[in-house]
Design an enzyme around this catalytic site. Structure first.
Site, short mmCIF file in Angstrom:
data_model
loop_
_atom_site.label_atom_id
_atom_site.label_comp_id
_atom_site.label_asym_id
_atom_site.label_seq_id
_atom_site.Cartn_x
_atom_site.Cartn_y
_atom_site.Cartn_z
N GLU A 154 0.82 -1.22 0.00
CA GLU A 154 0.00 0.00 0.00
C GLU A 154 0.85 1.27 0.00
O GLU A 154 0.85 2.03 0.97
CB GLU A 154 -0.96 -0.01 1.19
CG GLU A 154 -1.98 -1.13 1.11
CD GLU A 154 -2.98 -1.12 2.25
OE1 GLU A 154 -2.67 -0.55 3.31
OE2 GLU A 154 -4.06 -1.71 2.09
N GLU A 310 -6.58 -7.81 -0.68
CA GLU A 310 -6.97 -7.89 0.73
C GLU A 310 -8.42 -7.45 0.88
O GLU A 310 -8.83 -6.47 0.27
CB GLU A 310 -6.15 -6.92 1.59
CG GLU A 310 -4.68 -7.17 1.70
CD GLU A 310 -4.01 -6.12 2.59
OE1 GLU A 310 -4.70 -5.48 3.41
OE2 GLU A 310 -2.80 -5.93 2.44
N LYS A 359 -4.23 -7.33 16.46
CA LYS A 359 -4.75 -8.59 17.01
C LYS A 359 -6.27 -8.67 17.04
O LYS A 359 -6.83 -9.74 17.16
CB LYS A 359 -4.16 -8.86 18.39
CG LYS A 359 -4.37 -7.79 19.42
CD LYS A 359 -3.66 -8.18 20.71
CE LYS A 359 -3.58 -7.04 21.69
NZ LYS A 359 -2.70 -5.96 21.22
N HIS A 361 -8.06 -7.74 14.51
CA HIS A 361 -8.49 -7.82 13.10
C HIS A 361 -8.93 -9.26 12.81
O HIS A 361 -8.26 -10.20 13.21
CB HIS A 361 -7.33 -7.43 12.19
CG HIS A 361 -7.73 -7.04 10.81
ND1 HIS A 361 -8.18 -7.95 9.88
CD2 HIS A 361 -7.73 -5.83 10.20
CE1 HIS A 361 -8.45 -7.29 8.75
NE2 HIS A 361 -8.19 -6.01 8.92
C1 GLA Z 1 -4.03 -2.82 5.19
C2 GLA Z 1 -2.65 -3.46 5.19
C3 GLA Z 1 -2.57 -4.73 5.95
C4 GLA Z 1 -3.40 -4.66 7.21
C5 GLA Z 1 -4.81 -4.31 6.84
C6 GLA Z 1 -5.74 -4.30 8.01
O1 GLA Z 1 -4.78 -3.08 4.10
O2 GLA Z 1 -2.14 -3.66 3.90
O3 GLA Z 1 -1.22 -4.96 6.25
O4 GLA Z 1 -2.87 -3.69 8.04
O5 GLA Z 1 -4.83 -3.04 6.29
O6 GLA Z 1 -7.04 -3.96 7.64
#
Ligand code: GLA
Length: 672
Positions: A154, A310, A359, A361
């Site tokens: 990202e 993701e 943690k 998530h």
């Molecule tokens: C982002 C990041 C991940 C994680 C997620 C959590 O998309 O790329 O590493 O932190 O958020 O939602």
């Protein structure tokens, strides 16, 4: 990227997620791969945050543990999306190179103990990033299990803009390349205002915090410079990988999250587009925001299939209230992405972390283990996606384009605009939402694109518009297109300078109207327009329009512009230009859009409320993805085979509340 992506060597729809074996013991790895197989996982992203464990001190590498993980995954038939860990440099890096730390606009030097890249302009960071990417590519670049590269994580978050001396040095060089001379820079930035005239390049600083508002043209250029620098970091790593590996390279975008990356430019640099998407818990119809992100991701990639890199199985951990997904929601979200062009459905992350900031998530394998709703739904989704291999490679067709211009948003988001209630996100969502409810599929586009294939182009928030791009829109209408422009558009040129001739002047040929004065409204104030005899409430914004050829379709009846034109329609060449100078309520917008659809030759799909239907066009078949987001049963008309159940559908598909279907049906002709 061309519109033919280099798809990773993997069968069917990709399914899996980020995998962090470094957080677990080798015994757990064995359990992981067994469970991945149970869930139908065929692709995992590894190594994304592993730099400290791979390069233990500067130039000293230890790949032993990663070798073991790679072989274990390979032996179990699970393909690898290999991450480069450059979003999280190790502690030794910052100890050795303190000058590579990011400095914020307010002058704060960023500390360690979190994540986030070093200064995008620090030579030590660039060198170290290329070094670790090179070592990884040399070691794993030809490994049969490694089918994709995942550079960084990202780009643009958590740090984008950097105000360190390295960045300022590069910024001056970037400006010299862009403008050639100080005269050109002074002119572009309008430095005569507030006595900012420059006589020496060394005096040109970054737009750091200052006593009052900093020159907006300078800030806009700093956003462009930051985007350029971040992309240069990506390109350096990508090229280092390409020197040793022929596998496709991607980096995970954040479409619709405004992370300072112009994804139109980024998409040209990757082999395949991938995106991360998380629902906003506060949005009770998060599936509409999801659809915007998915359509945007497909659009920046030229319409080609893409990978959802993701999303979450349930709650995230970083919003004010992290609402868990309810039964069936994860599958509905996944199929919405698939319907809008995703050929890979991946999650953050495989196994929930016990320690650290994330943690709470959710994960594919939650803290609760395999005897849990989330795990059962993960296994079920894997089985479903396993039946959708035929969908892969099929394409989405859209008759409508909404303009999405990152640079315009960067400019609009600066300080001292006429009203803080005017938001590009809000206006785009309002128009998109109407189209979503009408079952009309949307692409996003830049104002300079070839728009001739679209029946309707909507500019809900085109604050910044160059003369060249405006001419493109004028020509689109002249050639027969229907254009709808919302208020506060075509206000400034590419340097954030108001257009000569006044607000909206460059679009006057298409719209037959100019804006004499903006009339922002007080907080909470409402006004109204008369639309064909119906009083439609409006708020936030009105305008004093000068009609120079358009037909007035609605007039203000309350508010600062009472008695003046509010909505206009202009016949220009073979097409039509609509202008909506205010923010009508949803019902009012629906009525206006009904008239616009008629001009554009578009027919709403008449879907039951809460039902989303998207069509993907394949070589031999089409695939209709139908999702019932509501609690009640709903039916849609379609013929074919439900690939998830094998059932033959004759004329009518019945979906119980909260369920989805993918119907293989006869191929339909698409015009482009
Ligand atoms: C982002 C990041 C991940 C994680 C997620 C959590 O998309 O790329 O590493 O932190 O958020 O939602």
């Amino acid at each position: 990227m061309t519109s033919t992506p280099r798809w990773p060597d993997i069968d069917g729809i990709a399914y899996g997620g980020d995998y962090s074996p470094e957080q677990w013991s080798p015994e757990t790895w064995r359990e992981d791969v067994a469970l991945m197989r149970e869930a139908g996982v065929n692709l995992v992203s590894i190594g994304i945050f592993s730099w400290a464990l791979l390069e233990t001190s500067e130039g000293v590498f230890d790949f032993s543990w990663l070798d073991e993980v790679v072989e274990l995954l390979h032996a179990n038939g699970i393909r690898i999306d290999m991450g480069t860990p450059t979003a999280s440099p190790p502690a030794w890096f910052f100890a050795n190179h303190p000058d590579a730390r990011v400095i914020t606009r307010d002058g704060v030097v960023m500390g360690f103990g979190s994540r986030g890249m070093a200064s995008h302009s620090a030579p030590a960071y660039r060198e170290a990033a290329v070094r670790i990417a090179t070592e990884l590519a040399k070691r794993y670049g030809q490994h049969p299990a490694v089918v994709l590269w995942h550079v960084h994580n990202e780009f643009g978050v958590p740090v984008g803009e950097d105000y360190s001396p390295h960045a300022v040095r590069e910024w001056r060089l970037w400006l010299q390349r862009r403008y050639g001379s100080l005269d050109a820079l002074n002119k572009a930035w309008g430095t005569a205002f507030w006595g900012q005239h420059y006589t020496d390049w060394e005096h040109v600083g970054a737009p750091a915090a200052a006593p009052s508002t900093v020159n907006p043209a300078q800030r806009l250029d700093y956003a462009r410079f930051t985007d350029h620098q971040l992309r240069a970091c990506f390109i350096a790593e990508r090229d280092a990988i390409r020197a040793h590996s022929d596998r496709p390279v991607t980096t995970n975008f954040m479409a619709n999250q405004h992370n300072g990356c112009d994804l139109w430019a980024w998409a040209r640099e990757v082999d395949i587009v991938s995106d991360d998407h998380y629902l906003w818990a506060a949005d009770e119809e998060g599936e509409i925001g999801l659809a915007i992100a998915a359509d945007l991701t497909r659009s920046v990639g030229g319409g080609a299939p893409w990978i959802l890199m993701e999303h979450s199985t349930s709650a995230v951990n970083w919003q004010p209230r992290n609402v868990a997904k309810r039964p069936g929601e994860m599958a509905r979200n996944s199929l919405s992405h698939l319907g809008r062009g995703a050929d890979g459905i991946l999650f953050f992350q495989w196994r929930a972390s016990r320690s650290g900031a994330e943690k709470f998530h959710s994960a594919m394998l939650p803290h609760a283990g395999t005897d849990s709703r989330v795990w059962r739904e993960v296994v079920d989704l894997g089985a479903k996606l396993g039946r959708l291999g035929d969908v892969r490679g099929s394409r989405v067709h859209a008759d409508v384009a909404i303009l999405w211009d990152f640079e315009s948003f960067w400019a609009q988001d600066l300080e001292w605009r006429p009203s803080e209630d005017v938001s590009h996100d809000e206006r785009i969502r309002a128009y998109y939402e109407r189209l979503w409810r009408d079952g009309i599929t949307v692409d996003f586009a830049l104002p300079g694109h070839d728009l001739s294939g679209y029946k309707l182009v909507i500019a809900p928030a085109q604050y910044m518009l160059s003369r060249t791009d405006a001419d493109n829109l004028n020509r689109y209408v002249e050639a027969g297109g229907t254009l709808l422009v919302s208020f506060f558009s075509a206000v400034v040129d590419e340097h954030d300078a108001v257009h000569e001739g006044g607000f909206g002047a460059p679009l006057e040929p298409a719209l037959g109207v100019r804006v004499e004065e903006h009339l922002p409204m007080r907080e909470g104030a409402t006004g109204a327009i008369d639309w064909n005899g119906t009083v439609v409430p409006v708020d936030v914004w009105q305008e004093d329009l000068v009609v120079t050829g358009a037909e007035v379709r609605a007039t203000y009846v309350a508010g600062p512009a009472a008695g003046e034109p509010a909505v206009t329609r202009h016949a220009h060449g073979a097409g039509t230009g609509w202008y909506v100078s205010t923010r009508p309520d949803a019902a009012g917008l629906a009525a206006i859009m009904g008239a616009v659809y008629a001009d554009a030759g578009l027919a709403p799909a008449q879907l039951p409320a809460g039902v989303e239907v998207i069509r993907r066009h394949g070589e031999h078949h089409d695939f209709v993805v139908a999702i019932n987001h509501g609690p009640d049963a709903a039916s849609i008309a379609v013929d074919g085979v439900d690939l998830l159940t094998g059932d033959e559908i004759k004329g009518m598909l019945n979906l119980t509340g909260g369920t989805a279907a993918v119907i293989r049906t006869e191929a339909q002709h698409t015009p482009h």
